[in-house]
Design an enzyme around this catalytic site. Structure first.
Site, PDB file in Angstrom:
ATOM      1  NE  ARG A 158     -59.939 -39.332   7.998  1.00 20.68           N
ATOM      2  CZ  ARG A 158     -60.208 -39.249   6.702  1.00 20.68           C
ATOM      3  NH1 ARG A 158     -59.531 -38.414   5.925  1.00 20.68           N
ATOM      4  NH2 ARG A 158     -61.163 -39.997   6.163  1.00 20.68           N
ATOM      5  CB  ILE A 189     -51.699 -35.750  14.289  1.00 16.37           C
ATOM      6  CG1 ILE A 189     -52.336 -35.848  15.659  1.00 16.37           C
ATOM      7  CG2 ILE A 189     -50.510 -34.802  14.305  1.00 16.37           C
ATOM      8  CD1 ILE A 189     -51.443 -36.520  16.706  1.00 16.37           C
ATOM      9  CG  HIS A 241     -44.540 -38.650   5.504  1.00 13.99           C
ATOM     10  ND1 HIS A 241     -43.301 -38.735   6.118  1.00 13.99           N
ATOM     11  CD2 HIS A 241     -44.876 -37.342   5.519  1.00 13.99           C
ATOM     12  CE1 HIS A 241     -42.920 -37.524   6.486  1.00 13.99           C
ATOM     13  NE2 HIS A 241     -43.853 -36.652   6.126  1.00 13.99           N
ATOM     14  CG  HIS A 280     -47.671 -34.428   3.337  1.00  8.09           C
ATOM     15  ND1 HIS A 280     -48.111 -34.088   4.600  1.00  8.09           N
ATOM     16  CD2 HIS A 280     -46.319 -34.519   3.421  1.00  8.09           C
ATOM     17  CE1 HIS A 280     -47.059 -33.974   5.411  1.00  8.09           C
ATOM     18  NE2 HIS A 280     -45.968 -34.232   4.727  1.00  8.09           N
TER      19      HIS A 280
HETATM   20  P1  5GP Z   1     -43.203 -33.776   7.179  1.00 12.21           P
HETATM   21  O1  5GP Z   1     -42.963 -32.376   7.688  1.00 12.21           O
HETATM   22  O2  5GP Z   1     -42.164 -34.748   7.699  1.00 12.21           O
HETATM   23  O3  5GP Z   1     -43.369 -33.845   5.680  1.00 12.21           O
HETATM   24  O4  5GP Z   1     -44.618 -34.205   7.721  1.00 12.21           O
HETATM   25  C1  5GP Z   1     -44.830 -34.856   8.935  1.00 12.21           C
HETATM   26  C2  5GP Z   1     -46.319 -34.870   9.176  1.00 12.21           C
HETATM   27  O5  5GP Z   1     -46.596 -35.817  10.171  1.00 12.21           O
HETATM   28  C3  5GP Z   1     -46.885 -33.515   9.637  1.00 12.21           C
HETATM   29  O6  5GP Z   1     -47.885 -33.080   8.718  1.00 12.21           O
HETATM   30  C4  5GP Z   1     -47.455 -33.827  11.020  1.00 12.21           C
HETATM   31  O7  5GP Z   1     -48.663 -33.125  11.298  1.00 12.21           O
HETATM   32  C5  5GP Z   1     -47.661 -35.336  10.960  1.00 12.21           C
HETATM   33  N1  5GP Z   1     -47.557 -36.008  12.249  1.00 12.21           N
HETATM   34  C6  5GP Z   1     -46.591 -35.807  13.205  1.00 12.21           C
HETATM   35  N2  5GP Z   1     -46.791 -36.622  14.240  1.00 12.21           N
HETATM   36  C7  5GP Z   1     -47.902 -37.366  13.946  1.00 12.21           C
HETATM   37  C8  5GP Z   1     -48.602 -38.405  14.656  1.00 12.21           C
HETATM   38  O8  5GP Z   1     -48.247 -38.823  15.755  1.00 12.21           O
HETATM   39  N3  5GP Z   1     -49.702 -38.923  14.039  1.00 12.21           N
HETATM   40  C9  5GP Z   1     -50.125 -38.485  12.823  1.00 12.21           C
HETATM   41  N4  5GP Z   1     -51.231 -39.056  12.315  1.00 12.21           N
HETATM   42  N5  5GP Z   1     -49.478 -37.529  12.121  1.00 12.21           N
HETATM   43  C10 5GP Z   1     -48.381 -36.970  12.683  1.00 12.21           C
END
Ligand code: 5GP
Ligand code: ZN
Length: 119
Positions: free
Chosen positions: A30, A32, A101, A103
């Site tokens: 999930r 965070i 990743h 989403h």
């Molecule tokens: P991006 O912006 O790279 O597509 O998404 C990164 C995602 O990682 C964000 O939605 C953010 O909330 C999530 N995230 C960042 N740090 C952590 C963490 O330590 N644990 C979890 N479960 N999610 C994280």
């Protein structure tokens, strides 16, 4: 990559996460800071920076990420009403964590694809 990468550290068990599904090659946990009632991140355990690098470097592993995403969508009850699967990539894509990743977002109507129309 290892210790410098947040998601490699989650794979290694060094940082806790709420894991919803694990396979030999992938992990789903999930977000965070959830942006929808269901917000799960699906990653390959092996480090690739983004979806383009993954798809070009190991297409079978990219398929594993999609298969795990679909399985989580089913587990979370999203198949009927639908969901969004999204890979933010690079600067324009707003990527913040450089371990690829997906989403997986759902559980409510998600609105337009983008906050505003850029065309
Ligand atoms: P991006 O912006 O790279 O597509 O998404 C990164 C995602 O990682 C964000 O939605 C953010 O909330 C999530 N995230 C960042 N740090 C952590 C963490 O330590 N644990 C979890 N479960 N999610 C994280
Ligand atoms: Zn990593």
């Amino acid at each position: 990559m290892g210790s410098d990468c947040l998601f490699c550290r989650i794979v290694a068990g060094e940082i806790p996460a709420t894991v919803v599904r694990e396979t030999e090659t992938t992990l789903a946990f999930r977000d965070i800071d959830p942006k929808a009632p269901v917000h799960v991140l699906v990653i390959p355990k092996e480090h690739y920076a983004d979806v383009a690098t993954l798809a070009q470097g190991d297409p079978a592993l990219a398929a594993d990420v999609l298969a795990t995403s679909a399985a989580v969508a089913e587990d979370e009850g999203l198949l009927g009403d639908g969901f969004r699967l999204m890979f933010n990539t690079g600067a324009y894509g707003g990527q913040e964590v450089f371990h690829v990743h997906a989403h997986l977002l759902g559980g409510a109507p998600l609105g337009p694809m983008l906050a505003r129309n850029l065309a």
